[in-house]
Write a protein that holds these residues in place. Structure first.
Motif, PDB file in Angstrom:
ATOM      1  N   LYS A 150      10.017  -0.982   6.881  1.00 20.66           N
ATOM      2  CA  LYS A 150       8.592  -0.449   6.941  1.00 20.66           C
ATOM      3  C   LYS A 150       8.772   0.312   5.680  1.00 20.66           C
ATOM      4  O   LYS A 150       9.797   0.804   5.229  1.00 20.66           O
ATOM      5  CB  LYS A 150       8.469   0.143   8.374  1.00 20.66           C
ATOM      6  N   ASP A 151       7.388   0.878   5.409  1.00 19.92           N
ATOM      7  CA  ASP A 151       7.455   1.840   4.274  1.00 19.92           C
ATOM      8  C   ASP A 151       8.364   3.256   4.821  1.00 19.92           C
ATOM      9  O   ASP A 151       8.255   3.956   5.764  1.00 19.92           O
ATOM     10  CB  ASP A 151       6.031   2.426   4.208  1.00 19.92           C
ATOM     11  N   PHE A 174      13.299   3.727   6.797  1.00 20.76           N
ATOM     12  CA  PHE A 174      12.878   2.545   6.724  1.00 20.76           C
ATOM     13  C   PHE A 174      12.217   1.800   7.972  1.00 20.76           C
ATOM     14  O   PHE A 174      11.825   0.603   8.132  1.00 20.76           O
ATOM     15  CB  PHE A 174      13.337   1.576   5.811  1.00 20.76           C
ATOM     16  N   SER A 193       7.824   4.132   9.943  1.00 24.52           N
ATOM     17  CA  SER A 193       6.482   3.919   9.686  1.00 24.52           C
ATOM     18  C   SER A 193       5.788   3.110  10.421  1.00 24.52           C
ATOM     19  O   SER A 193       6.299   1.866  10.775  1.00 24.52           O
ATOM     20  CB  SER A 193       6.345   3.960   8.254  1.00 24.52           C
ATOM     21  N   SER A 240       3.731   1.165   8.834  1.00 26.00           N
ATOM     22  CA  SER A 240       3.115  -0.008   8.044  1.00 26.00           C
ATOM     23  C   SER A 240       4.625  -0.728   7.483  1.00 26.00           C
ATOM     24  O   SER A 240       5.311   0.067   7.186  1.00 26.00           O
ATOM     25  CB  SER A 240       2.382   0.631   6.813  1.00 26.00           C
ATOM     26  N   LEU A 246       6.736  -2.709   5.046  1.00 22.62           N
ATOM     27  CA  LEU A 246       7.043  -2.595   3.567  1.00 22.62           C
ATOM     28  C   LEU A 246       6.835  -3.780   2.642  1.00 22.62           C
ATOM     29  O   LEU A 246       7.335  -4.760   3.118  1.00 22.62           O
ATOM     30  CB  LEU A 246       8.290  -1.956   3.099  1.00 22.62           C
ATOM     31  N   TRP A 252       7.564  -5.364   0.113  1.00 14.17           N
ATOM     32  CA  TRP A 252       8.560  -5.373  -0.862  1.00 14.17           C
ATOM     33  C   TRP A 252       8.358  -6.186  -2.124  1.00 14.17           C
ATOM     34  O   TRP A 252       8.928  -5.861  -3.213  1.00 14.17           O
ATOM     35  CB  TRP A 252      10.083  -5.664  -0.317  1.00 14.17           C
ATOM     36  N   TYR A 271       7.021  -4.534  -5.501  1.00 13.61           N
ATOM     37  CA  TYR A 271       7.808  -3.447  -6.228  1.00 13.61           C
ATOM     38  C   TYR A 271       8.804  -4.322  -6.823  1.00 13.61           C
ATOM     39  O   TYR A 271       9.624  -4.999  -6.113  1.00 13.61           O
ATOM     40  CB  TYR A 271       8.091  -2.356  -5.180  1.00 13.61           C
ATOM     41  N   THR A 326      12.534  -2.917  -4.799  1.00 11.66           N
ATOM     42  CA  THR A 326      12.738  -3.587  -3.635  1.00 11.66           C
ATOM     43  C   THR A 326      12.878  -5.064  -3.844  1.00 11.66           C
ATOM     44  O   THR A 326      13.808  -5.905  -3.047  1.00 11.66           O
ATOM     45  CB  THR A 326      11.737  -3.422  -2.558  1.00 11.66           C
ATOM     46  N   SER A 329       3.451   0.778  -8.489  1.00 11.23           N
ATOM     47  CA  SER A 329       3.832   2.104  -8.652  1.00 11.23           C
ATOM     48  C   SER A 329       3.578   2.786  -9.882  1.00 11.23           C
ATOM     49  O   SER A 329       3.355   4.084  -9.934  1.00 11.23           O
ATOM     50  CB  SER A 329       4.998   2.545  -7.934  1.00 11.23           C
TER      51      SER A 329
END
Length: 300
Positions: free
Chosen positions: A146-147, A162, A165, A167, A169, A171, A174, A177, A215
């Motif tokens: 997770k985020d 991780f 959260s 939500s 992730l 991955w 990004y 990740t 990001s």
């Protein structure tokens, strides 16, 4: 069937459901970690036959642009002997179990610096499931994160979770990740998938100056993603030299950028931008970024 019997059966059913849920959660998130697993991150799974390491003639000009003397100076500056941890960055009273100190343990182990054992003994009971575990050769978990969110362990000591959260992730949005996922798949023997993820990550995010993922803003790039690209590439090189050699020009360019990112006190700057071909370091130096570059350049 009387009311009392129904009540007992209902309680038994609830107990069985709760027990099953506990076992599912326990075995999904359980990661067996012990100091002996901190062997070199280049150690391959036993089921694979790793090709021999390329000779220096195959990898021209791949000289690590890092001063190990300055790196040790950085670790000495950021080490707090009272809490037996490295601070997030110099002269700041904040300490992250993950990822900062976990990565520092791996880096210092590679440097044969005895400090890693002290810090590892201090953090191992608070290690949680994290994508960075793959850099320690740990991959006996399901890739489902997770985020990341910050969680306080005690006082100024924090960790990154991780798991908590709401939500999941994304991955694949990004570069960092995605590169860690590539290493994870390599460690689990899925070489073709690992190479595909690496290739897609480069094609989608590398713009010639840095990794421009979800990001990135204002053409300011995160330095640590360069280190992760080197690490992932070196992992792949151990299994498939032909594939790795296709990306040697990229790695040489990353090395050239990285040589401008180590600060006079030894730590690596968190960010940089490129203006008219000149690499300009930005931000502060921190433990996460510095440790990732140590891991990247110490890998053979």
């Amino acid at each position: 069937m009387n009311k009392r019997t129904l009540t007992v059966l209902s309680l038994v059913l609830v107990l069985l459901i709760v027990t099953e849920l506990y076992l599912v959660i326990y075995y999904h998130y359980k990661v067996d970690i012990n100091p002996s697993i901190f062997s070199s991150p280049t150690t391959s799974p036993l089921s694979l036959t790793r090709p021999s390491t390329p000779s220096s003639t195959q990898l021209p000009n791949l000289t690590s642009p890092i001063s190990l003397r300055l790196v040790m100076n950085y670790y000495n500056i950021t080490y707090n002997s009272s809490v037996k941890l490295f601070s997030e960055c110099p002269y700041v009273n904040k300490y992250f179990v993950e990822s900062d100190n976990l990565l520092a343990v791996i880096a210092l182990k590679d440097l044969n610096a005895s400090m890693w054992e002290t810090v590892w003994d201090n953090i191992k009971s608070n290690i949680t499931l994290s994508p960075y575990l793959v850099l320690a050769g740990i991959h006996n978990f399901t890739w489902m994160f997770k985020d990341p969110i910050n969680e306080k362990v005690w006082g100024p000591i924090c960790t990154i979770s991780f798991n908590d959260s709401p939500s999941y992730l994304a991955w694949y949005e990004y570069a960092d990740t995605s590169l860690l996922f590539s290493i994870y798949e390599l460690e689990n023997g899925n070489i073709t998938l690992a190479e595909k993820v690496f290739e897609t990550t480069i094609n989608d995010f590398w713009n010639g100056y840095g990794f421009q993922d979800e990001s990135v803003t204002s053409n300011v790039y995160a330095s640590y993603k360069l280190a992760l690209a080197i690490i992932a590439w070196k992992y792949i090189d151990k299994y498939d030299q032909t594939f790795a050699m296709e990306y040697l020009p990229l790695i040489l360019k990353i090395y050239n950028i990285a040589k401008h990112l180590q600060s006079p006190i030894g730590g690596y700057f968190t960010d940089y931008k490129v203006v008219n071909g000149t690499v300009i370091p930005l931000g502060n130096v921190n433990t996460e970024t510095t440790s990732l570059f140590v891991i990247a350049f110490m890998m053979q």
